[in-house]
Design a protein around this motif. Sequence first.
Motif, PDB file in Angstrom:
ATOM      1  N   ASN A 271      -4.283  12.470   3.732  1.00  0.00           N
ATOM      2  CA  ASN A 271      -5.194  11.624   3.231  1.00  0.00           C
ATOM      3  C   ASN A 271      -5.858  11.189   4.856  1.00  0.00           C
ATOM      4  O   ASN A 271      -5.653  11.243   6.106  1.00  0.00           O
ATOM      5  CB  ASN A 271      -4.839  10.477   2.209  1.00  0.00           C
TER       6      ASN A 271
ATOM      7  N   ARG B 277      -0.404   7.971   1.559  1.00  0.00           N
ATOM      8  CA  ARG B 277       0.404   9.365   1.742  1.00  0.00           C
ATOM      9  C   ARG B 277      -0.300  10.573   2.054  1.00  0.00           C
ATOM     10  O   ARG B 277      -1.104  10.574   2.202  1.00  0.00           O
ATOM     11  CB  ARG B 277      -0.612   9.372  -0.077  1.00  0.00           C
ATOM     12  N   THR B 278       0.946  11.711   2.260  1.00  0.00           N
ATOM     13  CA  THR B 278       0.095  12.873   3.435  1.00  0.00           C
ATOM     14  C   THR B 278      -0.939  13.187   2.454  1.00  0.00           C
ATOM     15  O   THR B 278      -1.692  12.933   1.541  1.00  0.00           O
ATOM     16  CB  THR B 278       1.019  13.634   3.151  1.00  0.00           C
TER      17      THR B 278
ATOM     18  N   PRO C 245      -5.463   3.823   1.104  1.00  0.00           N
ATOM     19  CA  PRO C 245      -4.200   3.537   0.087  1.00  0.00           C
ATOM     20  C   PRO C 245      -3.878   3.119  -1.099  1.00  0.00           C
ATOM     21  O   PRO C 245      -4.944   2.064  -1.474  1.00  0.00           O
ATOM     22  CB  PRO C 245      -3.347   3.626   1.201  1.00  0.00           C
ATOM     23  N   ALA C 246      -3.523   3.751  -2.279  1.00  0.00           N
ATOM     24  CA  ALA C 246      -2.948   2.617  -3.863  1.00  0.00           C
ATOM     25  C   ALA C 246      -2.920   1.966  -3.376  1.00  0.00           C
ATOM     26  O   ALA C 246      -1.602   1.469  -2.267  1.00  0.00           O
ATOM     27  CB  ALA C 246      -3.217   3.657  -4.548  1.00  0.00           C
ATOM     28  N   GLU C 247      -2.954   0.597  -4.176  1.00  0.00           N
ATOM     29  CA  GLU C 247      -2.714  -0.674  -4.084  1.00  0.00           C
ATOM     30  C   GLU C 247      -2.086  -0.917  -5.532  1.00  0.00           C
ATOM     31  O   GLU C 247      -1.878  -0.454  -6.160  1.00  0.00           O
ATOM     32  CB  GLU C 247      -3.568  -2.171  -3.579  1.00  0.00           C
ATOM     33  N   LYS C 248      -0.099  -1.927  -4.819  1.00  0.00           N
ATOM     34  CA  LYS C 248       0.702  -1.722  -6.045  1.00  0.00           C
ATOM     35  C   LYS C 248       0.661  -3.528  -5.696  1.00  0.00           C
ATOM     36  O   LYS C 248       1.637  -4.841  -5.476  1.00  0.00           O
ATOM     37  CB  LYS C 248       2.024  -0.882  -5.649  1.00  0.00           C
TER      38      LYS C 248
ATOM     39  N   TYR D 112      -7.049   8.653   5.761  1.00  0.00           N
ATOM     40  CA  TYR D 112      -7.044   7.236   6.094  1.00  0.00           C
ATOM     41  C   TYR D 112      -5.814   7.395   7.174  1.00  0.00           C
ATOM     42  O   TYR D 112      -5.233   6.314   7.994  1.00  0.00           O
ATOM     43  CB  TYR D 112      -6.494   6.457   5.441  1.00  0.00           C
TER      44      TYR D 112
ATOM     45  N   GLU E  35      -4.940  11.413  -6.830  1.00  0.00           N
ATOM     46  CA  GLU E  35      -4.932  13.145  -5.301  1.00  0.00           C
ATOM     47  C   GLU E  35      -4.784  14.425  -6.160  1.00  0.00           C
ATOM     48  O   GLU E  35      -6.076  15.346  -7.053  1.00  0.00           O
ATOM     49  CB  GLU E  35      -3.455  12.368  -4.725  1.00  0.00           C
TER      50      GLU E  35
ATOM     51  N   GLU F  30       0.384  -1.238  -0.161  1.00  0.00           N
ATOM     52  CA  GLU F  30       0.192   0.017   0.201  1.00  0.00           C
ATOM     53  C   GLU F  30       1.086   1.365  -0.026  1.00  0.00           C
ATOM     54  O   GLU F  30       1.564   0.845   0.638  1.00  0.00           O
ATOM     55  CB  GLU F  30      -0.711   0.173   1.490  1.00  0.00           C
ATOM     56  N   LYS F  31       0.362   1.940  -0.406  1.00  0.00           N
ATOM     57  CA  LYS F  31       1.249   3.843  -0.651  1.00  0.00           C
ATOM     58  C   LYS F  31      -0.462   4.630  -0.447  1.00  0.00           C
ATOM     59  O   LYS F  31      -0.176   4.755  -0.556  1.00  0.00           O
ATOM     60  CB  LYS F  31       1.600   3.534  -2.355  1.00  0.00           C
TER      61      LYS F  31
ATOM     62  N   PRO G  75      -3.463  19.536   1.606  1.00  0.00           N
ATOM     63  CA  PRO G  75      -4.234  17.872   1.171  1.00  0.00           C
ATOM     64  C   PRO G  75      -3.914  17.337   0.376  1.00  0.00           C
ATOM     65  O   PRO G  75      -2.734  17.695  -0.236  1.00  0.00           O
ATOM     66  CB  PRO G  75      -5.481  19.225   0.044  1.00  0.00           C
ATOM     67  N   ALA G  76      -4.227  16.183   0.369  1.00  0.00           N
ATOM     68  CA  ALA G  76      -3.684  14.996  -0.264  1.00  0.00           C
ATOM     69  C   ALA G  76      -3.601  15.369  -1.712  1.00  0.00           C
ATOM     70  O   ALA G  76      -3.975  16.117  -2.254  1.00  0.00           O
ATOM     71  CB  ALA G  76      -4.569  13.806  -0.640  1.00  0.00           C
TER      72      ALA G  76
END
Lengths: 386, 386, 386, 386
Positions: free
Chosen positions: A305, A302-303, C297-300, A307, B265, A299-300, A319-320
């Motif tokens: 967000n 990212r600031t 989050p994005a998943e790879k 979650y 984003e 999972e990536k 914001p993201a």
Amino acid sequence: MNINQRKVRMGMVGGSKDAFIGAVHRNAAALDQEIELVCGAFSSNPEKSKETGQSLYLPEERIYATWEEMITKESKLPEGERMDFVAIVTPNHLHFGPAKKALENGFHVMVDKPLCFTVEEAEELNELVEKTGLVFGLTHTYSGYPMIKEAREYVASGKLGKVRKIYVEYPQGWLSQPLEASDNKQASWRTDPGRSGKSGCIGDIGTHAAHLAEYVSGLPITSLSAQLNIVVPNRRLDDDGAILLKFGGDVTGVLMATQIAAGEENNLKVRVYGEKGGVEWNHADANTLWVKWLDKPAEKLRTGNDYLSKAAKANTRVPAGHPEGYLEAFANIYRNFAMAVRAQVSGNSFDDHTYDFPGVEDGLMGMKFIDRAVESSNEGGKWLEV
Amino acid sequence: MNINQRKVRMGMVGGSKDAFIGAVHRNAAALDQEIELVCGAFSSNPEKSKETGQSLYLPEERIYATWEEMITKESKLPEGERMDFVAIVTPNHLHFGPAKKALENGFHVMVDKPLCFTVEEAEELNELVEKTGLVFGLTHTYSGYPMIKEAREYVASGKLGKVRKIYVEYPQGWLSQPLEASDNKQASWRTDPGRSGKSGCIGDIGTHAAHLAEYVSGLPITSLSAQLNIVVPNRRLDDDGAILLKFGGDVTGVLMATQIAAGEENNLKVRVYGEKGGVEWNHADANTLWVKWLDKPAEKLRTGNDYLSKAAKANTRVPAGHPEGYLEAFANIYRNFAMAVRAQVSGNSFDDHTYDFPGVEDGLMGMKFIDRAVESSNEGGKWLEV
Amino acid sequence: MNINQRKVRMGMVGGSKDAFIGAVHRNAAALDQEIELVCGAFSSNPEKSKETGQSLYLPEERIYATWEEMITKESKLPEGERMDFVAIVTPNHLHFGPAKKALENGFHVMVDKPLCFTVEEAEELNELVEKTGLVFGLTHTYSGYPMIKEAREYVASGKLGKVRKIYVEYPQGWLSQPLEASDNKQASWRTDPGRSGKSGCIGDIGTHAAHLAEYVSGLPITSLSAQLNIVVPNRRLDDDGAILLKFGGDVTGVLMATQIAAGEENNLKVRVYGEKGGVEWNHADANTLWVKWLDKPAEKLRTGNDYLSKAAKANTRVPAGHPEGYLEAFANIYRNFAMAVRAQVSGNSFDDHTYDFPGVEDGLMGMKFIDRAVESSNEGGKWLEV
Amino acid sequence: MNINQRKVRMGMVGGSKDAFIGAVHRNAAALDQEIELVCGAFSSNPEKSKETGQSLYLPEERIYATWEEMITKESKLPEGERMDFVAIVTPNHLHFGPAKKALENGFHVMVDKPLCFTVEEAEELNELVEKTGLVFGLTHTYSGYPMIKEAREYVASGKLGKVRKIYVEYPQGWLSQPLEASDNKQASWRTDPGRSGKSGCIGDIGTHAAHLAEYVSGLPITSLSAQLNIVVPNRRLDDDGAILLKFGGDVTGVLMATQIAAGEENNLKVRVYGEKGGVEWNHADANTLWVKWLDKPAEKLRTGNDYLSKAAKANTRVPAGHPEGYLEAFANIYRNFAMAVRAQVSGNSFDDHTYDFPGVEDGLMGMKFIDRAVESSNEGGKWLEV
């Protein structure tokens, strides 16, 4: 005026116009508009100090010739006017003096890392902070990044299982040539045992890496075996090193720091692996935290967000998808420090987990780390307790 | 006191505590310590304005209930005290009024994009700026990034050969759901024809993309064929669009902007190709500029390095490997604007190429772009001149 | 010997030593050891054909001077010896003849894309395949990648919600210079209307992009508005194009294909967005599929992992972390085609979803797409049904 | 028939249907159509061997029950028919026997790494190869990647200046759980001292990393200090390790290998830094080589481009932008080995730099590396000569 109704007032020691880190501290302190630069002793050269102060639009009477003068005179100003804290941004050998005097005169202190010059100085400062109860900050900048805080939360949550392995690396290339032989001010003091201390590379950036490994993993470094090298001929301090680490909880790790990796910029990277997955953060992509899993896709994170954890969110402004960088991480340390100063002065409570910043105890740990790494290396990689 | 011996003074219109962009403007203006916030009318709700001003540590008497009051009262303050410029950060339909009155009262102006509500308003402001000679800034933030300036320099240098193709895309996902049906303030005004204008997505982010394509390529958009869509049911303005472009010099291009690409984003990306190579910049990796070549390896240019152009270096604060972000790009616009204000007031010259920032003419172009895109789309993609 | 107890036998038309795609077909067919090259007519020049066949260790008697000779003579060989299928890897204008004759003589057929030269030819082949019941494959290679199959499964699963937007782009730079003026064989026929057909860039790579968009989204292109350009002076066919698309289900999209983006290699990229998230695949990172989400989050996703769909797993050979590439994707098409041939010959059933490959109907669609794109562009971007 | 007029003939030892690496060897050998599988003893279980051979369409009489039988019977076949070489793909403890017998019977040999079980076996094989003059290959796959060859050429060219620092890391996560306690065949033998040898992780993947570091840098590892760990409870061999290295030329390095980095796939990475720049290669992006410079932008070199070295170009099959992967790297080793066999048999010369592959001496080095690493770790990280 109540400290909560005005900006917190900063006086600066060091940071004249041709220094790099002074401007970084000032930008970082200014960003969130919680701190105001009110005075400074910016150089051991009074003329330079004056020029710097003027370029910062400070009134003449608050630009001082020496830090002794600044602390003495400011402490005599009325409470509604004098500085609240001192930011010390001089080379390492000049941290201890102003920090000690500031604390003794009731001023809070922010110091650039490493804390000081020797373990003994560090221990004395540590005691003084405890005794005075004043707020003490240390700019291990990288712990100010929101995704580093997220990494810390991830590890602490137990989602990754018990921690098993820690890798931290910090390759730079800027000292690949003997810059200290020319008039490069940064290279000059960083490679000078009289101003930098026992170590070059490990003191300058290895301590950042060690701090980060401990910060993210929540585990203390307990022992080490180091190989420090002087790669560029005629250099006087190590410019490269690799250190095998043991952490609490029977965890092992590797720390690599170098300033002679030609072509590398400032590529700090930390990886912490647990039984079920790991986290990875790269300074070059600072707004991302990778969370990798044994059985599902990476999972990536990212600031910006929703979650993210409370700590990660509380240390982001935009914001993201809107990148923040080094100055914002630095600013988080200053802003959180300012919150702590307000709380201390007004006797309020303060969420020092969400709004944390490194302190004197991190600095003491760093000084011990430098000390043991140099000793281990001198003894052919002998394992030493930290 | 001479304007060169003090900070430049900013008054703000809009930007109360629950707005996003107001704080961004304030952070950006504060970062380099060249600008001081001295007053504001932060909300149409006087109570909110007061609370915001207090949280910013402003004195009571400089927190105004309306922008009209602010401009009127500030203009009566002595020169050594009153604001130098007005920053307008309200929704689009409230740009024109304060901008016009500020200019008429001799204040310089910084406005958030898009410039205003209609092409007519834009033309009136353009004339007023020309007439008054006052400094006018527009926060097309992305042109403030150092690597965007580097891209502009690369194209202008001719190293890539004649420009042939331009791609610009700006995918966002945040409007994938009908947020305007809840109490999301940002979504609410941006999808409201009465506050946003003729267009939603194209007005909000398509204009950024169009500005960036022109800025980097140095070529004006001369005609377009647009397909704007309302994807989320019951939305009142376009939330997605694709536009085929013709630029000066017989160059074609494609602009894609969307706010319904769920999971994206703020991934603005621009690519400009010439006969021998191309440049590519991604907002998600803002400190990098890719230069690609027909016959040799692609190069990864990074902020803070000596090999960059003067403009790129002049708009960076920290060394290579220390990422800067959105606030720094924004701060470049503010710092350069402040330099222009100082130069205008003191009659000095000013390197407005190195320290450039978008102005009223960019805003006028943007308003025409919105206007023609909406019209083309309404006519089934008819090619229209801009 | 039963076809299931031996390798499937391939005869090749075209693909002499200095052609690029012939060797690709042979490598791909060989990789999984399910197919054996038994004969070929590799060039219109019999000497070249012979040399090529010898370098491939073919017996003299199975190296033919013409494809007519090959098909005629092979059809007279005993069943236990003659080729099972013909692979046609000639320029576009030479696909139809051998394909038709092969089908008429009972041989299965694999053709390089695009299917043929005109829509009429395509329709005739389509009917012939239906009539004969023979297996027909078309090398739209990119649909052979496992992560493209995963993307297709993700969209089809509904996890992303209803599809809303499709972007596909295919930038190359290799035709940035007029290579056809020199002796570059690849450039020469691809820019020649007599050998390539109505279109250059759109026929060569735009059809790949269109196929991929349909394949991943599961939606047919229903209409288009195209802008095709000849960028390099004196070129005879388009080398660049942008096409606005409408798909079934009221979905819009954009297709960009170019061969004059100097510095780009072969950067096919497809993005499909639904209500809740999107998938993204880049050819340059072919073993990864990005799944992006609105709220998490994005998943790879990566090839070789257990969490993937059956189709993705069935089209990979090596474990996670061991990259596969273009030849493996190509080999998937050949291996799956061979499975279909075995099934057809032996009357067995066959999981043609998991082991799918493009066929004649995809080829017909591609020919129509080229036809309409050229016509739309000629009419100034008029919207045309496909 | 002359060996140059036919495919080179391979017999395989090991590699039954449920093994992973056997199929990899067969795919790799098949890809370039220079090698033909003609026989095999695929399992110690004759039934399994037969099933595997049938699934590979081998004739019954060339599917053997044991490798002893295979070598004996094949050596009695006429020269125009019998295998040319043996590929050995069994667990480590079963390399030596068939390798020795094959050499003694005049067959060339390809062995999976590590070479064998003990340093003594390695030395005996090394002598036997020297004595017989037969061709011996070892599948240190990663040296088969074209961009690794490019890295080697870059370092050797002196463009980076004298080498100063080497980092190599190889994190995997697949052994994070005690898979050997279940019926995972791969995990079972790799963690078994009786089949794997003295070491687990370092033997399995650490040797790849060590080979790569030497291959790219052109420098031999001269001494080491190792910390090997058993992280997963009850495991019998190391599953993690970090090794400090000294190379010839006073160069230091770090090698990290682990199989318990949960979430990592197969992320081999090598970095070599010289005085002026460095090279970096990541297995996850295998078609790219980064060349980083002290004073200019980093360059991204990509397979298939004209600007690459002869060795890099000679070990690629497809044009730039068409990714190759693990099987192609493996196939390079097989193809180059086949070229060497042809040259040896026919007495021709052979460009063994451009078409190189690892041999018995690399295998001997690897066995010594394992031996010393285990010993150093057992002695608390003592520095030992290799």
